[in-house]
Enzyme design. Sequence first.
Site: not given
Ligand code: 3PY
Length: 262
Positions: A99, A171
Amino acid sequence: MRKKFIIGGNWKMQILNVEEAVSIATELATTISGILTETVDVFIAPSFNALYSVGQAIKGTKLKLAGQNMYFRDKGAFTGEISPDSLLDAGCEYVILGHSERRRIFGESDAVINQKVKKALEKGLKPVLCIGETAKEKEEGHTETVLRTQIDESMADIPREQLNLITIAYEPVWAINNKFLNPNSEIKTATPEEAEKNHIFIRKLLINKFGDEGKNILIQYGGSMKASNCEGLLNIGEINGGLIGGASLSAEKLKPIIEAAV
Ligand code: 3PY
């Protein structure tokens, strides 16, 4: 054929006690029991202190459990780390790896993340591998280079037959509501057009790297997905679900996103 979705709730360090975590998880398991179809998987990733209790509370339901991180060794003197075996013992099926908060705040490199992905697969955990560019990288036109490097390096030497166990979570860091990651910039959700462009690019990278097997790897979108924007994002061909932060912290908030996927 209906496309496959994975909706994941990344609870980060937001739900701080076990009782509350169990209560939200139990409500969510009940909520999804009536609406979930076979093409949709839903998991939640609580804090480690609540993992086992939540695992017990949702056992036998359709709701699945994930770790938010994991070390790449089985056991030993690694203060502060968690072993894949502990995640399995708690009932995890998935583990979130790489992440952007792990990469940017805790300094995890692609090489380390690659070791974690390989260890998770060896142990029978399904990795959710996060990738994504920062606001600065985007502004300087480096998005594609960043995504290519992250895919190449964190997916190095993955056994072909296990590729289908990996989910990629794209992301964009600039879309994550986190003042440590984005101290000076306003948080924006990717428009469906922006998300689509980068998801198509990631799919191309996966196909270039893995051939036909790259076509079947699921790609979630993450970064402030919520009820008000999920439909536009989930309708995009190359988006197979979402990794969700704030909007996964209650059954009420997550339900509309799951409904948009079923
Ligand atoms: C978010 O949507 O803030 C995230 O980091 C999901 O992992």
